[in-house]
Motif scaffolding. Structure first.
Motif, PDB file in Angstrom:
ATOM      1  N   GLU A   1       7.623   2.491  31.103  1.00 23.21           N
ATOM      2  CA  GLU A   1       8.216   1.169  29.736  1.00 23.21           C
ATOM      3  C   GLU A   1       9.249   0.379  31.163  1.00 23.21           C
ATOM      4  N   CYS A   2       8.838  -0.671  29.952  1.00 21.94           N
ATOM      5  CA  CYS A   2       9.221  -2.443  30.557  1.00 21.94           C
ATOM      6  C   CYS A   2      10.197  -3.069  29.249  1.00 21.94           C
ATOM      7  N   GLY A   3      10.708  -4.376  29.782  1.00 21.34           N
ATOM      8  CA  GLY A   3      10.990  -4.882  29.000  1.00 21.34           C
ATOM      9  C   GLY A   3      12.588  -5.860  29.349  1.00 21.34           C
ATOM     10  N   PHE A   4      12.996  -6.352  28.413  1.00 18.97           N
ATOM     11  CA  PHE A   4      13.899  -7.515  29.074  1.00 18.97           C
ATOM     12  C   PHE A   4      15.097  -6.974  27.583  1.00 18.97           C
ATOM     13  N   ILE A   5      17.261  -6.838  28.360  1.00 18.50           N
ATOM     14  CA  ILE A   5      17.549  -7.129  26.832  1.00 18.50           C
ATOM     15  C   ILE A   5      18.331  -8.389  27.572  1.00 18.50           C
ATOM     16  N   ARG A   6      19.220  -8.569  25.715  1.00 20.65           N
ATOM     17  CA  ARG A   6      19.305  -9.646  25.523  1.00 20.65           C
ATOM     18  C   ARG A   6      20.729  -8.821  24.740  1.00 20.65           C
ATOM     19  N   MET A   7      21.581  -9.917  25.149  1.00 21.45           N
ATOM     20  CA  MET A   7      23.181  -9.508  24.453  1.00 21.45           C
ATOM     21  C   MET A   7      23.324 -11.025  23.740  1.00 21.45           C
TER      22      MET A   7
END
Ligand code: HEM
Length: 159
Positions: free
Chosen positions: A65-71
Motif C-alpha cells: 500500500e502507498c499514499g499520503f498522510i495529511r493533518m
C-alpha cells in the motif's frame, strides 16, 4: 519538516518488522508476514508512505500500500489517503493522541473486478511503544464478517 507535521515526526523514516507479523480472519488460514514501512516528506504539509509486505519464509512480495498522510492544521485530526495493490483505495481518518494514531475508514472503493468478499470497513491503530518500537493493528469488516482483527505487527527502526 513542514510545521503542520511536527506532531507526526516520530513516524518518519524506515521501519522493518521486528518479528513476523500475524495475520488472521475467521475465513482464512492464519499466516505470518514481514513488512517494511517508509514515511518521508518533501517539505509539503504531507507525509508520503509505502508499506511493502512479504511472505515470512519465501520473501515473496505480497500486500502493498502507498499514499499520503495529511493533518488538519491546528487540530489532532489525521487523514490517510491509501491505494492498495489489491485494487482497493481508501480514506482513513482519526485522531493523534500522544504517539498513538487511531484511524477509521471513511471511504472505501475498489476495481469492478476486485475479488470477493469486499472490505466494507477498516480500523487501524499505530502506536509508538515506550521501547521505541512501532505497533500496527488492522481490523476489517467484509461483506460477510463483522469487524475483526486481520493484522498485528511490531516494527523496529531500519538502519
Ligand atoms: C485475506 C483485506 C492487508 C495478507 C484478505 C481478505 C481481505 C483482506 C478482504 C479476504 C478475507 C476473506 O476471504 O474473508 C486486507 C486489507 C488490508 C490487508 C483491507 C490492509 C488494510 C494485508 C497484509 C497482508 C495480508 C499487509 C500481508 C501479507 C492476506 C492473506 C490473506 C488475506 C495471506 C488470505 C489469503 C488471501 O485471501 O489472499 N485480506 N488485507 N493482508 N490477506 Fe489481507
Amino acid at each position: 519538516l513542514n510545521p503542520v507535521l511536527l506532531p507526526l515526526e516520530w513516524l518518519l523514516g524506515a521501519w522493518e518488522s521486528d518479528q513476523p507479523g500475524e495475520g488472521c480472519f475467521p475465513s482464512i488460514k492464519p499466516f505470518r508476514y514481514i513488512e517494511s514501512l517508509n514515511f518521508s516528506h518533501v517539505g509539503q504539509p504531507v507525509i508520503n508512505f509505502m508499506f511493502n509486505a512479504f511472505h515470512a519464509e519465501t520473501r515473496k512480495p505480497m500486500h502493498r500500500e502507498c499514499g499520503f498522510i495529511r493533518m488538519q492544521p491546528g487540530t489532532n485530526r489525521v487523514a490517510f489517503i491509501i491505494a492498495q495493490n489489491s485494487g482497493l483505495v481508501e480514506i482513513e481518518e482519526g485522531e493523534l493522541t500522544a504517539q498513538r494514531l487511531e484511524l477509521q475508514s471513511r471511504a472505501v472503493a475498489r476495481t469492478s473486478f476486485a475479488r470477493e468478499p469486499h472490505v466494507q470497513q477498516i480500523c487501524r491503530v499505530f502506536q509508538l511503544q515506550p521501547d521505541g518500537k512501532l505497533q500496527q493493528t488492522v481490523s476489517m469488516a467484509t461483506d460477510n464478517k463483522p469487524l475483526m482483527q486481520h493484522l498485528h505487527i511490531v516494527y523496529r527502526r531500519a538502519i
